[in-house]
Structures are given as structure tokens and as C-alpha cells.
Write a protein that holds these residues in place. Structure first.
Motif, PDB file in Angstrom:
ATOM      1  N   ILE A 185      -2.113   5.222 -25.280  1.00 56.07           N
ATOM      2  CA  ILE A 185      -2.038   3.812 -24.899  1.00 56.07           C
ATOM      3  C   ILE A 185      -2.234   3.629 -23.399  1.00 56.07           C
ATOM      4  CG2 ILE A 185      -0.472   1.847 -24.748  1.00 56.07           C
ATOM      5  CD1 ILE A 185       0.670   2.795 -27.431  1.00 56.07           C
ATOM      6  N   LEU A 186      -1.541   4.431 -22.595  1.00 51.43           N
ATOM      7  CA  LEU A 186      -1.647   4.282 -21.143  1.00 51.43           C
ATOM      8  C   LEU A 186      -3.027   4.676 -20.629  1.00 51.43           C
ATOM      9  CD1 LEU A 186       1.862   5.507 -19.991  1.00 51.43           C
ATOM     10  CD2 LEU A 186       1.028   3.170 -20.127  1.00 51.43           C
ATOM     11  N   GLU A 187      -3.626   5.723 -21.195  1.00 54.93           N
ATOM     12  CA  GLU A 187      -4.969   6.108 -20.774  1.00 54.93           C
ATOM     13  C   GLU A 187      -5.992   5.039 -21.132  1.00 54.93           C
ATOM     14  OE1 GLU A 187      -5.683   9.952 -22.516  1.00 54.93           O
ATOM     15  OE2 GLU A 187      -4.914  10.980 -20.726  1.00 54.93           O
ATOM     16  N   TYR A 188      -5.837   4.420 -22.268  1.00 52.00           N
ATOM     17  CA  TYR A 188      -6.770   3.368 -22.671  1.00 52.00           C
ATOM     18  C   TYR A 188      -6.599   2.111 -21.823  1.00 52.00           C
ATOM     19  CZ  TYR A 188      -9.038  -0.219 -25.444  1.00 52.00           C
ATOM     20  OH  TYR A 188      -9.821  -1.254 -25.836  1.00 52.00           O
ATOM     21  N   PHE A 189      -5.374   1.713 -21.602  1.00 49.37           N
ATOM     22  CA  PHE A 189      -5.128   0.439 -20.927  1.00 49.37           C
ATOM     23  C   PHE A 189      -5.448   0.507 -19.430  1.00 49.37           C
ATOM     24  CE2 PHE A 189      -2.436  -2.907 -19.082  1.00 49.37           C
ATOM     25  CZ  PHE A 189      -2.915  -3.985 -19.801  1.00 49.37           C
ATOM     26  N   PHE A 190      -5.056   1.573 -18.745  1.00 48.24           N
ATOM     27  CA  PHE A 190      -5.258   1.677 -17.298  1.00 48.24           C
ATOM     28  C   PHE A 190      -6.510   2.463 -16.925  1.00 48.24           C
ATOM     29  CE2 PHE A 190      -0.565   1.077 -17.436  1.00 48.24           C
ATOM     30  CZ  PHE A 190      -0.536  -0.114 -16.736  1.00 48.24           C
ATOM     31  N   ASN A 191      -7.225   3.037 -17.894  1.00 49.03           N
ATOM     32  CA  ASN A 191      -8.439   3.808 -17.660  1.00 49.03           C
ATOM     33  C   ASN A 191      -8.169   4.965 -16.692  1.00 49.03           C
ATOM     34  OD1 ASN A 191     -11.022   4.600 -17.938  1.00 49.03           O
ATOM     35  ND2 ASN A 191     -11.887   3.042 -16.590  1.00 49.03           N
ATOM     36  N   ILE A 192      -7.197   5.791 -17.029  1.00 49.37           N
ATOM     37  CA  ILE A 192      -6.782   6.929 -16.215  1.00 49.37           C
ATOM     38  C   ILE A 192      -6.734   8.170 -17.089  1.00 49.37           C
ATOM     39  CG2 ILE A 192      -5.423   5.638 -14.533  1.00 49.37           C
ATOM     40  CD1 ILE A 192      -2.935   6.298 -16.197  1.00 49.37           C
ATOM     41  N   SER A 193      -6.541   9.328 -16.462  1.00 51.61           N
ATOM     42  CA  SER A 193      -6.315  10.551 -17.227  1.00 51.61           C
ATOM     43  C   SER A 193      -4.967  11.128 -16.811  1.00 51.61           C
ATOM     44  CB  SER A 193      -7.437  11.559 -16.995  1.00 51.61           C
ATOM     45  OG  SER A 193      -7.574  11.825 -15.627  1.00 51.61           O
ATOM     46  N   ILE A 194      -4.126  11.406 -17.787  1.00 49.00           N
ATOM     47  CA  ILE A 194      -2.755  11.837 -17.558  1.00 49.00           C
ATOM     48  C   ILE A 194      -2.665  13.344 -17.758  1.00 49.00           C
ATOM     49  CG2 ILE A 194      -0.395  11.643 -18.395  1.00 49.00           C
ATOM     50  CD1 ILE A 194      -1.080   8.791 -19.270  1.00 49.00           C
ATOM     51  N   SER A 195      -2.011  14.031 -16.810  1.00 46.54           N
ATOM     52  CA  SER A 195      -1.862  15.478 -16.940  1.00 46.54           C
ATOM     53  C   SER A 195      -0.517  15.875 -17.535  1.00 46.54           C
ATOM     54  CB  SER A 195      -2.027  16.151 -15.580  1.00 46.54           C
ATOM     55  OG  SER A 195      -0.980  15.783 -14.716  1.00 46.54           O
ATOM     56  N   LYS A 196       0.538  15.111 -17.255  1.00 49.55           N
ATOM     57  CA  LYS A 196       1.861  15.504 -17.732  1.00 49.55           C
ATOM     58  C   LYS A 196       2.686  14.264 -18.052  1.00 49.55           C
ATOM     59  CE  LYS A 196       5.760  18.399 -16.533  1.00 49.55           C
ATOM     60  NZ  LYS A 196       6.392  19.248 -15.529  1.00 49.55           N
ATOM     61  N   ILE A 197       3.459  14.349 -19.133  1.00 49.35           N
ATOM     62  CA  ILE A 197       4.365  13.270 -19.524  1.00 49.35           C
ATOM     63  C   ILE A 197       5.759  13.856 -19.697  1.00 49.35           C
ATOM     64  CG2 ILE A 197       4.963  11.624 -21.318  1.00 49.35           C
ATOM     65  CD1 ILE A 197       2.100  11.216 -21.886  1.00 49.35           C
ATOM     66  N   TYR A 246      16.179   2.203 -24.707  1.00 49.24           N
ATOM     67  CA  TYR A 246      14.800   2.491 -24.336  1.00 49.24           C
ATOM     68  C   TYR A 246      14.646   3.962 -24.003  1.00 49.24           C
ATOM     69  CZ  TYR A 246      14.175  -2.523 -23.873  1.00 49.24           C
ATOM     70  OH  TYR A 246      14.112  -3.853 -24.119  1.00 49.24           O
ATOM     71  N   LYS A 247      13.407   4.359 -23.826  1.00 47.37           N
ATOM     72  CA  LYS A 247      13.069   5.694 -23.385  1.00 47.37           C
ATOM     73  C   LYS A 247      12.340   5.561 -22.052  1.00 47.37           C
ATOM     74  CE  LYS A 247      11.616   8.649 -26.496  1.00 47.37           C
ATOM     75  NZ  LYS A 247      10.743   9.368 -27.439  1.00 47.37           N
ATOM     76  N   LYS A 248      12.712   6.377 -21.075  1.00 50.81           N
ATOM     77  CA  LYS A 248      12.053   6.353 -19.774  1.00 50.81           C
ATOM     78  C   LYS A 248      10.993   7.439 -19.750  1.00 50.81           C
ATOM     79  CE  LYS A 248      14.060   7.764 -15.918  1.00 50.81           C
ATOM     80  NZ  LYS A 248      14.939   7.802 -14.744  1.00 50.81           N
ATOM     81  N   VAL A 249       9.782   7.081 -19.309  1.00 50.96           N
ATOM     82  CA  VAL A 249       8.653   7.999 -19.296  1.00 50.96           C
ATOM     83  C   VAL A 249       8.137   8.118 -17.872  1.00 50.96           C
ATOM     84  CG1 VAL A 249       6.319   8.384 -20.137  1.00 50.96           C
ATOM     85  CG2 VAL A 249       7.993   7.343 -21.618  1.00 50.96           C
ATOM     86  N   ILE A 250       7.963   9.359 -17.402  1.00 57.96           N
ATOM     87  CA  ILE A 250       7.348   9.613 -16.103  1.00 57.96           C
ATOM     88  C   ILE A 250       6.022  10.307 -16.369  1.00 57.96           C
ATOM     89  CG2 ILE A 250       7.557  10.798 -13.894  1.00 57.96           C
ATOM     90  CD1 ILE A 250      10.599  10.620 -14.251  1.00 57.96           C
ATOM     91  N   ILE A 251       4.936   9.712 -15.847  1.00 61.91           N
ATOM     92  CA  ILE A 251       3.610  10.297 -16.050  1.00 61.91           C
ATOM     93  C   ILE A 251       3.071  10.789 -14.716  1.00 61.91           C
ATOM     94  CG2 ILE A 251       3.083   8.860 -18.044  1.00 61.91           C
ATOM     95  CD1 ILE A 251       1.223   7.255 -16.207  1.00 61.91           C
ATOM     96  N   ARG A 252       2.256  11.839 -14.774  1.00 63.84           N
ATOM     97  CA  ARG A 252       1.553  12.351 -13.592  1.00 63.84           C
ATOM     98  C   ARG A 252       0.062  12.268 -13.881  1.00 63.84           C
ATOM     99  NH1 ARG A 252       2.851  18.200 -11.567  1.00 63.84           N
ATOM    100  NH2 ARG A 252       4.672  17.157 -10.721  1.00 63.84           N
ATOM    101  N   LEU A 253      -0.695  11.747 -12.932  1.00 63.66           N
ATOM    102  CA  LEU A 253      -2.126  11.596 -13.110  1.00 63.66           C
ATOM    103  C   LEU A 253      -2.857  12.886 -12.770  1.00 63.66           C
ATOM    104  CD1 LEU A 253      -2.600   8.057 -11.579  1.00 63.66           C
ATOM    105  CD2 LEU A 253      -2.099   8.679 -13.923  1.00 63.66           C
ATOM    106  N   LYS A 254      -3.989  13.128 -13.443  1.00 65.86           N
ATOM    107  CA  LYS A 254      -4.751  14.356 -13.233  1.00 65.86           C
ATOM    108  C   LYS A 254      -5.480  14.375 -11.903  1.00 65.86           C
ATOM    109  CE  LYS A 254      -5.866  16.032 -17.798  1.00 65.86           C
ATOM    110  NZ  LYS A 254      -6.898  16.160 -18.812  1.00 65.86           N
ATOM    111  N   ASN A 255      -6.285  13.386 -11.669  1.00 68.21           N
ATOM    112  CA  ASN A 255      -7.211  13.429 -10.544  1.00 68.21           C
ATOM    113  C   ASN A 255      -6.722  12.636  -9.333  1.00 68.21           C
ATOM    114  OD1 ASN A 255      -7.416  11.104 -11.919  1.00 68.21           O
ATOM    115  ND2 ASN A 255      -9.597  11.214 -12.300  1.00 68.21           N
TER     116      ASN A 255
END
Length: 104
Positions: free
Chosen positions: A51-63, A85-94
Motif C-alpha cells: 500500500i505505501l509503495e503504491y501510494f507514495f511511489n517509493i521503494s521500502i527496504s525495511k519495515i 493501533y499498530k505503529k510501523v517504522i519504514i526505511r526507504l531503499k534509495n
């Protein structure tokens, strides 16, 4: 793909902005391009990533996910609980960044 967005994007509740910039953890989150979101507690990592990759047009390396405990809420003499709720921390690849605010 529009149907995918309409049915699944309601999983992401909100984005958490780091308010205390002087703390070490928030500074590293800013410099390492980490972002924090609140999501539905039943969402798994694969669905959140898609969902996050589609909506923000990014590539995620770690969740990384953390389940937050539910909190008591009192209104008058009645007790209840806030939604969990669940808290999610994402790290971007590039090392891109997510633009939350549109520039006109």
C-alpha cells in the motif's frame, strides 16, 4: 489498481511527525529517511508495504512493527477502551523522501 487502493488504503490511519527534534532517535529517523505510521492492528507487513509503495511511489527496504497497548477511556461513570493501533517504522531503499505537503 484503483480498486486495490480504495479497498486497502483505509488500513493506514495517520502519519506520525517527529515533534521532539532534539532527541537522538528523532534526529536519526530524519537523517536515515525513516518514517512512522499508525496502521490497523490486523494489517501485516506485506500488505502495508504494498500500500505505501503504491501510494507514495517509493521503494521500502525495511519495515518494523510495534503493537501499541489499548488505553482506558472514561466518560462520566462509564469505562471503555480506545481503539488499538499498530505503529510501523519504514526505511526507504534509495534515500528518497516522502513529500507529504504539496508545493503550489
Amino acid at each position: 489498481m484503483n480498486n486495490f487502493l480504495n479497498s486497502n488504503f483505509s488500513i493506514v490511519k495517520s502519519q506520525i511527525f517527529p515533534l521532539k527534534l532534539w532527541e537522538y532517535s528523532h534526529k536519526t529517523m530524519i537523517f536515515e529517511k525513516k518514517y512512522c505510521f499508525l496502521v490497523d492492528r490486523y494489517a501485516n507487513k506485506n500488505k502495508i508495504k504494498k500500500i505505501l509503495e503504491y501510494f507514495f511511489n517509493i521503494s521500502i527496504s525495511k519495515i518494523t512493527t510495534n503493537s501499541l497497548p489499548r488505553k482506558k477511556k472514561r466518560i462520566g461513570k462509564f469505562f471503555g477502551y480506545k481503539s488499538q493501533y499498530k505503529k510501523v517504522i519504514i526505511r526507504l531503499k534509495n534515500k528518497k523522501s516522502i513529500n507529504f505537503f504539496l508545493n503550489n
